[in-house]
Structure formats: structure tokens, C-alpha cells
Enzyme design. Structure first.
Site, PDB file in Angstrom:
ATOM      1  N   ARG A 112      45.507  74.970  17.184  1.00 19.35           N
ATOM      2  CA  ARG A 112      46.201  73.691  17.102  1.00 19.35           C
ATOM      3  C   ARG A 112      47.390  73.641  18.073  1.00 19.35           C
ATOM      4  O   ARG A 112      47.771  72.599  18.561  1.00 19.35           O
ATOM      5  CB  ARG A 112      46.677  73.562  15.653  1.00 19.35           C
ATOM      6  CG  ARG A 112      47.465  72.351  15.294  1.00 19.35           C
ATOM      7  CD  ARG A 112      47.871  72.527  13.828  1.00 19.35           C
ATOM      8  NE  ARG A 112      48.597  71.400  13.304  1.00 19.35           N
ATOM      9  CZ  ARG A 112      48.248  70.747  12.215  1.00 19.35           C
ATOM     10  NH1 ARG A 112      47.166  71.090  11.551  1.00 19.35           N
ATOM     11  NH2 ARG A 112      48.982  69.761  11.765  1.00 19.35           N
TER      12      ARG A 112
ATOM     13  N   ASP B  87      53.588  60.409  11.772  1.00 19.70           N
ATOM     14  CA  ASP B  87      53.357  61.750  11.222  1.00 19.70           C
ATOM     15  C   ASP B  87      54.595  62.637  11.353  1.00 19.70           C
ATOM     16  O   ASP B  87      54.948  63.070  12.456  1.00 19.70           O
ATOM     17  CB  ASP B  87      52.171  62.380  11.981  1.00 19.70           C
ATOM     18  CG  ASP B  87      51.818  63.750  11.448  1.00 19.70           C
ATOM     19  OD1 ASP B  87      52.358  64.147  10.396  1.00 19.70           O
ATOM     20  OD2 ASP B  87      50.994  64.426  12.094  1.00 19.70           O
TER      21      ASP B  87
ATOM     22  N   GLU C 263      55.941  77.602  16.590  1.00 19.42           N
ATOM     23  CA  GLU C 263      56.589  76.288  16.712  1.00 19.42           C
ATOM     24  C   GLU C 263      56.857  75.706  15.338  1.00 19.42           C
ATOM     25  O   GLU C 263      56.944  74.489  15.159  1.00 19.42           O
ATOM     26  CB  GLU C 263      55.718  75.335  17.529  1.00 19.42           C
ATOM     27  CG  GLU C 263      55.737  75.655  19.005  1.00 19.42           C
ATOM     28  CD  GLU C 263      54.866  74.718  19.820  1.00 19.42           C
ATOM     29  OE1 GLU C 263      54.748  73.536  19.475  1.00 19.42           O
ATOM     30  OE2 GLU C 263      54.285  75.192  20.813  1.00 19.42           O
TER      31      GLU C 263
ATOM     32  N   GLY D 161      52.374  75.775  12.793  1.00 23.93           N
ATOM     33  CA  GLY D 161      52.663  76.547  14.002  1.00 23.93           C
ATOM     34  C   GLY D 161      53.559  77.733  13.711  1.00 23.93           C
ATOM     35  O   GLY D 161      54.098  78.344  14.640  1.00 23.93           O
TER      36      GLY D 161
ATOM     37  N   CYS E 193      59.197  71.855  11.626  1.00 14.83           N
ATOM     38  CA  CYS E 193      58.804  71.961  13.034  1.00 14.83           C
ATOM     39  C   CYS E 193      59.931  72.523  13.889  1.00 14.83           C
ATOM     40  O   CYS E 193      61.088  72.152  13.699  1.00 14.83           O
ATOM     41  CB  CYS E 193      58.493  70.581  13.605  1.00 14.83           C
ATOM     42  SG  CYS E 193      57.204  69.741  12.728  1.00 14.83           S
TER      43      CYS E 193
HETATM   44  P1  XMP Z   1      57.099  66.736   7.318  1.00 16.52           P
HETATM   45  O1  XMP Z   1      58.397  66.277   7.904  1.00 16.52           O
HETATM   46  O2  XMP Z   1      56.433  65.682   6.489  1.00 16.52           O
HETATM   47  O3  XMP Z   1      56.164  66.982   8.588  1.00 16.52           O
HETATM   48  O4  XMP Z   1      57.259  68.033   6.598  1.00 16.52           O
HETATM   49  C1  XMP Z   1      54.798  67.293   8.470  1.00 16.52           C
HETATM   50  C2  XMP Z   1      54.126  67.191   9.829  1.00 16.52           C
HETATM   51  O5  XMP Z   1      54.670  68.155  10.729  1.00 16.52           O
HETATM   52  C3  XMP Z   1      53.667  68.545  11.687  1.00 16.52           C
HETATM   53  N1  XMP Z   1      53.617  70.005  11.692  1.00 16.52           N
HETATM   54  C4  XMP Z   1      54.249  70.778  12.601  1.00 16.52           C
HETATM   55  N2  XMP Z   1      54.951  70.461  13.708  1.00 16.52           N
HETATM   56  N3  XMP Z   1      55.333  72.755  14.103  1.00 16.52           N
HETATM   57  C5  XMP Z   1      55.496  71.468  14.474  1.00 16.52           C
HETATM   58  O6  XMP Z   1      56.149  71.194  15.488  1.00 16.52           O
HETATM   59  C6  XMP Z   1      54.643  73.152  13.004  1.00 16.52           C
HETATM   60  O7  XMP Z   1      54.544  74.325  12.701  1.00 16.52           O
HETATM   61  C7  XMP Z   1      54.060  72.103  12.219  1.00 16.52           C
HETATM   62  N4  XMP Z   1      53.293  72.114  11.097  1.00 16.52           N
HETATM   63  C8  XMP Z   1      53.046  70.828  10.817  1.00 16.52           C
HETATM   64  C9  XMP Z   1      52.370  67.900  11.260  1.00 16.52           C
HETATM   65  O8  XMP Z   1      52.163  66.779  12.086  1.00 16.52           O
HETATM   66  C10 XMP Z   1      52.652  67.503   9.809  1.00 16.52           C
HETATM   67  O9  XMP Z   1      51.865  66.420   9.373  1.00 16.52           O
END
Ligand code: XMP
Length: 520
Positions: A439, A377, A453, A427, A344
Site C-alpha cells: 500500500r 478519508d 508512514e 503504514g 499518519c
Molecule cells: P483517521 O484520522 O480516521 O484516519 O484515523 C484514517 C485514515 O488514515 C489513512 N491511513 C494512513 N495514512 N499512514 C498514513 O499516512 C498510515 O499508516 C495510515 N494508515 C491509515 C487511511 O486513509 C485511513 O482511512
């Protein structure tokens, strides 16, 4: 009698959540900012229970969910998660039709039944079959034989799949249909494994049982070795998470879809979720980066009205107000996390988000009042983080930890002699181009400018979900043993926290040694 509770000397240092977090209210804390104190224990790690309730009709046997991300959860991951007692949320970066069939695959999965066995036809040469085994590196050499309509005509036994018969046709070598042991789909009943187990007990020396439908089309294959492995697994501590019909459970994510005028597309959302419900979905997650928003709230309301009993997850939020809003709209469980994820960049790009433990604390206090569950999450890098998250939340959602598993979508890549799998934020530019822009509230038209993002990354390939979960569960149980917690409610109740200094954090990891082997 030995003291079985904390000494008053401990109390000012190791505080319960309702003292610790308010005392630190001016600073956002995450997993590595704090540690848990050990407590008197009569609990052995292996005796701890990990079941958790997320809604009246959504119970898991382990508190772990795989993220709705296009490099993490499709049907294979969801099957593996549910088979281990958890839940997979199938992502929505695919055509709606395809998401329906991913969910169907999970719901129709019969553990131990090979649903699409590799078949051969009577006209093939044994030599062709040998070449197929060589090319695909199959570890087996017995194949069902089917005609051009997929009807079973016999079984080609491994005994005749030999180079000396290479020029012979399958038709000359197979065991004819009348002598092949079969069972119909209907005869499988509620417990197909028990049915197959009984068959293998009664038929000495027979190692394959084929499944057919009423028209004799091949529908599956049981092998004795699979059934024996599953019978052993049945003694495992954590049972698969199943619905009332003994099917594995499955979740699916949806977005707050808008129409061409920018309004919520209620009809489309209802049609799609209706399709998911028809296929037996056990939970729907309205999954966006900003859940404390009108579009997400209205989507939850529309779904709650149309499907009063469907477990609804919604998010993501990081404030008590966000939890209260989504709970009032009808969510059963709320996802907490903005920017903690390993891929993220929300906090960097938008300057927004709250470190995860503080966010979890405020959200769980609102959730308790509203009687909804909280899912932690993102940001989980090790089992210790899960233990910390579970002192507040009812379950965790992990992306990165599972993205390197065999069951995650995507191919294994070899780079510099090491094996990797692709992992990307929903993102990230690439994922948004593939459909997830909604999303993040970004334009869905790929020609318009969007602000990413999330990043695109690689994770080291790490084998099966079974293996990864075994490590994680071992860590969770160990943490519970240290706190004397027999179950997750006791873990939440008993946890005592203390801040960690930068030196304390260094002390917590291996140091002053030359590491030969990592812990996993
Ligand atoms: P981990 O740390 O387990 O996180 O790899 C997975 C969670 O990250 C969120 N997610 C995102 N958040 N930009 C964000 O800010 C992104 O592109 C993105 N893709 C996923 C999501 O809640 C996921 O479960």
C-alpha cells in the site's frame, strides 16, 4: 415578510466554496482552519435526510464508511456499519482466503439471527453447563443440544440448568427434538425477521426458534427479545444499507498487487476480486497511499474491464489531476486524503500531503466534471469535521473514531484503570510487517529496510458502533439544521465558509471553565 436569504452585508464575509477556496488558494486549509456560517432554516435536525449515492448501484443511508485498516474493519465492524446504514471496507492485511470469508460473513449475516449459537451435547452434565455459563459469563442459560455431527437433538431449557440438577446428564433433562420449534433455512425467505416475528406471535410463551438445514444440522437461533428490539429499530430513521437481495452491503479493499518481477499481477488481482464478487461484495476499493500512480490506475482499468458493473473506489489522491486520472481509469468514487489521519506520518516522513479541506475542494471540482463521488478519508476527529467534509464530499471515511469500538478487531486492554484498544496506521512497521507494505510502495520482504508512514497507538474503548454513530449522526443533522439543508445535496450547495483565527479556534472549544463532563 422576514428575510429568508443572506443579507448582502454577509456576502463578503461568508463565501460559497467557489469563492472561498480560490480566494485562499495560496494556503492549504483543514477542518479547524474554517467554520460554517449559519443560514436561514426551516429544517429541524431530525428531519434531515442523510442518504448518499457513491455509484449507480452503491447507495448508503448515512454518509459514513469505516476505514480499510486492520485495527478497524473486519466482518463485525462491516456488519455494524451496514446495519446503521453505512459501509465497512474490509482491510486486506490478511490472506486473500480470509478476506473472502470476512466478506461472506457480512453478506450471510441475518440481523437478529444468532448464526453460531452456543450448543451443548447430551453426554454433558448440567454441572458442566453451569460451569460454562460461569466461566464465559453468559447472560443466558438455554442451549440447543446437538449430536457429534452438529444435528439438533433437543433444547436444554434454562428451567433445568440449576445447581440442584448438577449431577444429571443433559440427555435426561432436555426437551426432545420432536417438541422443539424449528424452521428450515429455506423457509426463512427474504425477510427472516418478519418470519420469526410471525412465529412468536402465533406461539404463545415460546421464546426461542431454532433454524436447521435440510439434514437437521443446527444453523441458527432466534430469540424473542432480539426480534422485539429489531422490530423497534425498524422505526429508526436510518435503515440498514442492503443490497437487492436484502443482504447487508459490504466493501473490501485490495492493493495493486505485483508479481516477483515487479509487474502488476493481473491474474491474481482478477482471481481475488472474482472471488469477492462471487461472495456478493458491493464495492471494491483499490486502496493505496498514492493513487495517482500507474499501478493503481492500471489495477482500476483491469477491474473495470472485467467487472463493468462493480462499484470501484480508488485512491488516495489530493489533486484534481489525480481524480481525473482515476475517473478516466474507471473509478466510481475517489478517496481523498494524504496524511490527515490520526495515525499518519506521511507528511512528516515524506514531506507530502495537502490539508484536507483544500484537497477536498480541488478534488470535488474535478469529480463533478467527471461525475464521480469523493470520499473524504482521514483526519476526522469530531462530528463538526464530518459536516465540513460533507459540504464538499459525498461521504467520509473514518478510522480512529471507530477503532475504540467493541466491533473493531482486537482485544480491550486495561492500562492504569482505563480501557483501550490498539489502533495502528497501515503504514506503521507492525502493519507493514503483517502485509500492508504494498500500500505504501515499500518492499514486501520484511527483512528489507522500510520507511514507516504511520504509528502504533491506543484509542480509549468507546462502546458500540451504534452508540458512536448515534453521536456522529446527531452532530451531522444538527449542522444541517443550522444551514437549512434538508439533504446532503443542499448542504453542499448552501455552505458558506470563513477562516478562523487561532483565537477563534480557542473560542470554539470549552474555555475558562473547569470541565466536569465532556460532551459525549
Ligand atoms: P483517521 O484520522 O480516521 O484516519 O484515523 C484514517 C485514515 O488514515 C489513512 N491511513 C494512513 N495514512 N499512514 C498514513 O499516512 C498510515 O499508516 C495510515 N494508515 C491509515 C487511511 O486513509 C485511513 O482511512
Amino acid at each position: 415578510m422576514a428575510a429568508t436569504r443572506n443579507s448582502t452585508f454577509d456576502d463578503p464575509f461568508f463565501q460559497p466554496a467557489d469563492e472561498f477556496f480560490p480566494a485562499n488558494h495560496k494556503i492549504g486549509l483543514t477542518f479547524d482552519d474554517l467554520t460554517l456560517a449559519t443560514l436561514y432554516s426551516e429544517i429541524l435536525p431530525r428531519d434531515t435526510q442523510l442518504d448518499t449515492t457513491l455509484a449507480e448501484n452503491l447507495r448508503l443511508n448515512i454518509p459514513v464508511i469505516s476505514s480499510d485498516m486492520d485495527t478497524v474493519t473486519e466482518s463485525r465492524m462491516a456488519i455494524a456499519m451496514a446495519a446503521n446504514g453505512g459501509l465497512g471496507l474490509v482491510h486486506y492485511n490478511m490472506p486473500e482466503r480470509q478476506q473472502l470469508s470476512e466478506v461472506s460473513r457480512v453478506k450471510n449475516h441475518v440481523h437478529g439471527l444468532i448464526q453460531e449459537p452456543i450448543t451443548v451435547t447430551p453426554g454433558q452434565l448440567i454441572g458442566d453447563v453451569l460451569a460454562l455459563i460461569e466461566q464465559k459469563k453468559f447472560g443466558f442459560s438455554t442451549f440447543p443440544v446437538v449430536d457429534e455431527k452438529g444435528r439438533l437433538v433437543g433444547l436444554l431449557s434454562g428451567h433445568v440448568v440449576k445447581p440442584r440438577y448438577a449431577k444429571r446428564k443433559v440427555a435426561e433433562a432436555f426437551t426432545p427434538r420432536a417438541q422443539v420449534h424449528t424452521v428450515t433455512q429455506k423457509e426463512l425467505g427474504k425477510d427472516p425477521i418478519a418470519r420469526a416475528d410471525k412465529f412468536f406471535n402465533e406461539h404463545l410463551g415460546i421464546h426461542k426458534l431454532l433454524v436447521v438445514d435440510d439434514q437437521d444440522h443446527l444453523r441458527g437461533l432466534f430469540t424473542m427479545s432480539d426480534i422485539e428490539r429489531i422490530a423497534q429499530e425498524r422505526n429508526a430513521q436510518f435503515k440498514p444499507a442492503r443490497d437487492a437481495h436484502f443482504h447487508l452491503i459490504c466493501g473490501a479493499a485490495v492493493s495493486a498487487t505485483r508479481n516477483a518481477f515487479g509487474e502488476l499481477d493481473r491474474e491474481r488481482i482478477l482471481n481475488h476480486v472474482g472471488g469477492l464478487v462471487e461472495r456478493g461484495v458491493d464495492a471494491v476499493a483499490v486502496s493505496t497511499a498514492h493513487g495517482y500512480s500507474k499501478g493503481v490506475g492500471n489495477t482500476v482499468k483491469v477491474l473495470r474491464d472485467a467487472f463493468p458493473k462493480l462499484p470501484l473506489i480508488a485512491g488516495n489522491v489530493t489533486s484534481a489531476a489525480g481524480v481525473e486520472y482515476l475517473a478516466d481509469c474507471g473509478a466510481n468514487a475517489v478517496k481523498v486524503g494524504q496524511g490527515p489521519g490520526s495515525i499518519c506520518t506521511t507528511r512528516i516522513v515524506a514531506g507530502v500531503g495537502i490539508p484536507q479541506m483544500t484537497a477536498l475542494y480541488v478534488c470535488t471540482r474535478a469529480a463533478a466534471k467527471k461525475k464521480v463521488a469523493i470520499l473524504a478519508d482521514g483526519g476526522i476527529a469530531k462530528s463538526g469535521d464530518i459536516v465540513k467534509a460533507l459540504t464538499l464530499a459525498q461521504a467520509v471515511i473514518c478510522g480512529g473514531i471507530f477503532a475504540g469500538c467493541n466491533e473493531a478487531p482486537g482485544e480491550i486492554l486495561e492500562i492504569g484503570g482505563k480501557l483501550y484498544k490498539q489502533y495502528r496506521g497501515m503504514g506503521s512497521f507492525a502493519a507493514m510487517k503483517a502485509g500492508s507494505a504494498a500500500r505504501y510502495g515499500q518492499p514486501t520482504n520484511p527483512t528489507q529496510k522500510v520507511a514507516a508512514e504511520g504509528i502504533e497507538a491506543l484509542k480509549e474503548a468507546c462502546g458500540s458502533v451504534d452508540r458512536v454513530l448515534a453521536q456522529l449522526i446527531g452532530g451531522i443533522q444538527s449542522g444541517m439544521g443550522y444551514l437549512g439543508a434538508a439533504n446532503l445535496a443542499q448542504l453542499r450547495d448552501k455552505a458558506r465558509y470563513i477562516r478562523v483565527s487561532p483565537a477563534g479556534l480557542r473560542e470554539a472549544a470549552p474555555h475558562d471553565v473547569v470541565e466536569l463532563k465532556t460532551g459525549n
